[in-house]
Design an enzyme around this catalytic site. Structure first.
Site, PDB file in Angstrom:
ATOM      1  N   HIS A  25       7.358  38.620  63.643  1.00  0.00           N
ATOM      2  CA  HIS A  25       6.534  38.397  62.457  1.00  0.00           C
ATOM      3  C   HIS A  25       5.204  37.733  62.834  1.00  0.00           C
ATOM      4  O   HIS A  25       4.127  38.214  62.454  1.00  0.00           O
ATOM      5  CB  HIS A  25       7.325  37.512  61.479  1.00  0.00           C
ATOM      6  CG  HIS A  25       6.588  37.126  60.252  1.00  0.00           C
ATOM      7  ND1 HIS A  25       6.736  37.785  59.054  1.00  0.00           N
ATOM      8  CD2 HIS A  25       5.695  36.138  60.013  1.00  0.00           C
ATOM      9  CE1 HIS A  25       5.968  37.227  58.138  1.00  0.00           C
ATOM     10  NE2 HIS A  25       5.326  36.217  58.701  1.00  0.00           N
ATOM     11  N   GLU A  26       5.278  36.640  63.570  1.00  0.00           N
ATOM     12  CA  GLU A  26       4.057  35.908  63.924  1.00  0.00           C
ATOM     13  C   GLU A  26       3.186  36.675  64.921  1.00  0.00           C
ATOM     14  O   GLU A  26       1.962  36.613  64.853  1.00  0.00           O
ATOM     15  CB  GLU A  26       4.405  34.520  64.461  1.00  0.00           C
ATOM     16  CG  GLU A  26       5.053  33.602  63.421  1.00  0.00           C
ATOM     17  CD  GLU A  26       4.223  33.380  62.168  1.00  0.00           C
ATOM     18  OE1 GLU A  26       2.974  33.417  62.240  1.00  0.00           O
ATOM     19  OE2 GLU A  26       4.817  33.163  61.105  1.00  0.00           O
ATOM     20  N   HIS A  29       1.083  39.044  62.907  1.00  0.00           N
ATOM     21  CA  HIS A  29      -0.067  38.365  62.300  1.00  0.00           C
ATOM     22  C   HIS A  29      -1.164  38.172  63.347  1.00  0.00           C
ATOM     23  O   HIS A  29      -2.340  38.443  63.082  1.00  0.00           O
ATOM     24  CB  HIS A  29       0.330  36.983  61.759  1.00  0.00           C
ATOM     25  CG  HIS A  29       1.072  36.989  60.469  1.00  0.00           C
ATOM     26  ND1 HIS A  29       0.608  37.599  59.331  1.00  0.00           N
ATOM     27  CD2 HIS A  29       2.253  36.405  60.121  1.00  0.00           C
ATOM     28  CE1 HIS A  29       1.469  37.418  58.342  1.00  0.00           C
ATOM     29  NE2 HIS A  29       2.481  36.692  58.803  1.00  0.00           N
TER      30      HIS A  29
END
Length: 181
Positions: A25-26, A29
């Site tokens: 997820h990170e 980003h």
């Protein structure tokens, strides 16, 4: 004794799923922000699936351990990716895509894990699915779906801004004067 072993096994599986999904997820980003011209996350080595750069000591390690030992609901999070919106080329478009990148990754992982779970369940005669693999995949589906739901509704303090209409008006867009960063 068996019950404690099962609980510890479930905790380990939860941690594996949490660390993998949080890192993914990170990293998304970070990659998306880098794609739009911001080099802050890249300069800090955050455009990586390496869990060591995304682990938050409290949210990824301590909070889930406390939850486990107190019997509370198991939750956790990864370290937030730093972004510098002033470096984005197209700020409105970048704001949307950087915000949604991680959750689209979680949704993709939930779908892949769900398909894998169905395949494991319906593998056919003679194939006995490994119980730990089954638990890991189901835990992963649960975490990804929970993360997606929290983001979609826009729960305060959660990653992202939410797509719910009552939250969309509160999305901060970066504005700057001509000639200034």
């Amino acid at each position: 004794m068996d019950n404690l072993e099962v609980k510890i096994g479930n905790f380990i599986l939860f941690m594996v799923a949490l660390i993998f999904s949080g890192s993914f997820h990170e990293a998304l980003h970070a990659w998306t922000s880098s794609y739009f011209g911001d080099d802050l996350a890249r300069s800090q080595g955050r455009v990586s699936l390496n869990p060591l750069v995304h682990v938050d000591p409290f949210g990824t390690l301590l909070f889930p351990a406390i939850s486990f030992f107190t019997g509370a609901t198991m939750l956790g999070w990864a370290r937030s990716t730093p972004v510098n919106p002033l470096r984005w080329r197209d700020k409105k478009v970048a704001n949307f895509w950087v915000s949604i990148a991680g959750i689209l990754g979680n949704l993709t992982l939930a779908i892949i894990a769900g398909v894998a779970l169905r395949v494991v369940r319906h593998a056919g005669a003679g194939i006995v699915p490994n119980v730990s693999t089954h638990l890991l995949v189901s835990t992963h589906v649960f975490l990804e779906t929970l993360h997606y739901g929290v983001w979609l509704v826009g729960v305060p303090l959660a990653a992202g801004v939410g797509l719910a209409p009552w939250r969309a008006a509160k999305v901060p867009l970066v504005r700057h004067q001509r000639g200034r960063p």
